[in-house]
Design an enzyme around this catalytic site. Structure first.
Site, PDB file in Angstrom:
ATOM      1  N   LYS A  40      29.861  47.284  80.655  1.00 24.98           N
ATOM      2  CA  LYS A  40      29.639  48.824  80.994  1.00 24.98           C
ATOM      3  C   LYS A  40      28.261  49.189  81.594  1.00 24.98           C
ATOM      4  CE  LYS A  40      31.618  49.369  76.130  1.00 24.98           C
ATOM      5  NZ  LYS A  40      31.323  49.874  74.764  1.00 24.98           N
ATOM      6  N   ASP A  96      24.008  46.276  86.852  1.00 30.31           N
ATOM      7  CA  ASP A  96      22.750  47.021  86.276  1.00 30.31           C
ATOM      8  C   ASP A  96      21.497  45.949  86.379  1.00 30.31           C
ATOM      9  OD1 ASP A  96      23.777  45.522  84.040  1.00 30.31           O
ATOM     10  OD2 ASP A  96      23.443  47.113  82.594  1.00 30.31           O
ATOM     11  N   ASP A  99      19.077  39.282  83.884  1.00 33.21           N
ATOM     12  CA  ASP A  99      17.947  38.766  83.240  1.00 33.21           C
ATOM     13  C   ASP A  99      18.294  37.282  83.287  1.00 33.21           C
ATOM     14  OD1 ASP A  99      16.480  38.909  80.916  1.00 33.21           O
ATOM     15  OD2 ASP A  99      17.918  38.988  79.541  1.00 33.21           O
TER      16      ASP A  99
HETATM   17  P1  IMP Z   1      22.079  38.015  81.665  1.00 33.27           P
HETATM   18  O1  IMP Z   1      23.327  37.316  81.543  1.00 33.27           O
HETATM   19  O2  IMP Z   1      20.867  37.065  80.890  1.00 33.27           O
HETATM   20  O3  IMP Z   1      21.432  37.800  83.236  1.00 33.27           O
HETATM   21  O4  IMP Z   1      22.062  39.205  81.368  1.00 33.27           O
HETATM   22  C1  IMP Z   1      22.548  40.375  81.861  1.00 33.27           C
HETATM   23  C2  IMP Z   1      23.129  41.381  81.060  1.00 33.27           C
HETATM   24  O5  IMP Z   1      22.491  41.265  79.857  1.00 33.27           O
HETATM   25  C3  IMP Z   1      23.079  42.663  81.802  1.00 33.27           C
HETATM   26  O6  IMP Z   1      24.161  43.059  82.266  1.00 33.27           O
HETATM   27  C4  IMP Z   1      22.969  43.670  80.543  1.00 33.27           C
HETATM   28  O7  IMP Z   1      23.925  44.102  80.240  1.00 33.27           O
HETATM   29  C5  IMP Z   1      22.171  42.662  79.693  1.00 33.27           C
HETATM   30  N1  IMP Z   1      20.863  42.822  79.618  1.00 33.27           N
HETATM   31  C6  IMP Z   1      19.854  41.990  79.915  1.00 33.27           C
HETATM   32  N2  IMP Z   1      18.607  42.785  79.873  1.00 33.27           N
HETATM   33  C7  IMP Z   1      18.602  43.963  79.233  1.00 33.27           C
HETATM   34  C8  IMP Z   1      17.890  44.920  79.008  1.00 33.27           C
HETATM   35  O8  IMP Z   1      16.522  45.057  79.220  1.00 33.27           O
HETATM   36  N3  IMP Z   1      18.610  46.098  78.596  1.00 33.27           N
HETATM   37  C9  IMP Z   1      19.905  46.300  78.210  1.00 33.27           C
HETATM   38  N4  IMP Z   1      20.608  45.429  78.548  1.00 33.27           N
HETATM   39  C10 IMP Z   1      20.178  44.149  79.093  1.00 33.27           C
HETATM   40 MG    MG Z   2      25.765  44.565  81.997  1.00 37.34          MG
END
Ligand code: IMP
Ligand code: MG
Length: 176
Positions: A40, A96, A99
């Site tokens: 979302k 968005d 991370d």
């Molecule tokens: P990754 O797989 O660790 O790169 O995470 C990516 C997903 O984690 C993003 O699409 C977000 O939905 C969520 N996410 C990562 N960091 C944050 C944050 O600081 N606030 C809110 N959602 C986050």
């Molecule tokens: Mg996300």
């Protein structure tokens, strides 16, 4: 609703969105563009971005989740994936925030297995410090520090997505 001082203000976000859309418009002239938003979290960024992209395009979404409250589970679940043919499409994936990179990598691999003509990635926010998988990014809005943030589509436990700016989440806001 005021829940904290903006880390990135509405004005800064909107200026950046127009800059990114300008570059995308330039790069995708005469291409068969399909913009895929990852839900979302990207819904606000996605809808602002595409209204400033000035070239014909189609849209679709991927619904994926990996987070429980403010911790990444490290496991990506895809709940919805585009039904239409991705072969021969020029795909722009819109997220968005990146991370660890685990979510984007999983979605990217699934899209690439469908043989699109091209695949580029646009993220609004880059939390570089936390990267586990190196996912090359084509369009990046802002690099941000290693803090958990909410607003402009991003949530803590499904809350705060409606805040029009980006702010650092504080535990005491849990019950706002
Ligand atoms: P990754 O797989 O660790 O790169 O995470 C990516 C997903 O984690 C993003 O699409 C977000 O939905 C969520 N996410 C990562 N960091 C944050 C944050 O600081 N606030 C809110 N959602 C986050
Ligand atoms: Mg996300």
């Amino acid at each position: 609703m005021f829940i904290g001082t903006p880390l990135i203000s509405e004005e800064q976000i909107q200026k950046k969105v127009r800059e990114l859309a300008y570059k995308i418009t330039r790069d995708y002239a005469n291409k068969d563009l399909l913009v895929i938003g990852i839900l979302k979290g990207s819904f606000m960024f996605f809808s602002d971005l595409i209204r400033h992209i000035n070239t014909p395009l189609k849209i679709d979404f991927v619904i994926a989740s990996s987070y429980q409250k403010d911790k990444s589970s490290g496991e990506v679940t895809i709940h919805y994936f585009p039904r239409e043919e991705l072969k021969n499409k020029d795909i722009l994936l819109v997220e968005d925030i990146i991370d660890t990179g685990i979510s984007l990598q999983a979605i990217k691999e699934k899209i690439l297995s469908m043989n699109p003509s091209s695949l580029k990635i646009c993220v609004l926010l880059d939390k570089k410090e936390r990267r586990v998988i190196d996912v090359p990014l084509d369009y990046v809005g802002f690099s941000i520090p290693n803090k958990f943030i909410v607003g402009y589509g991003l949530d803590y436990n499904e809350m705060f997505r409606n805040i029009p700016y980006i702010t650092i989440f504080k535990k005491e806001l849990k019950h706002v």
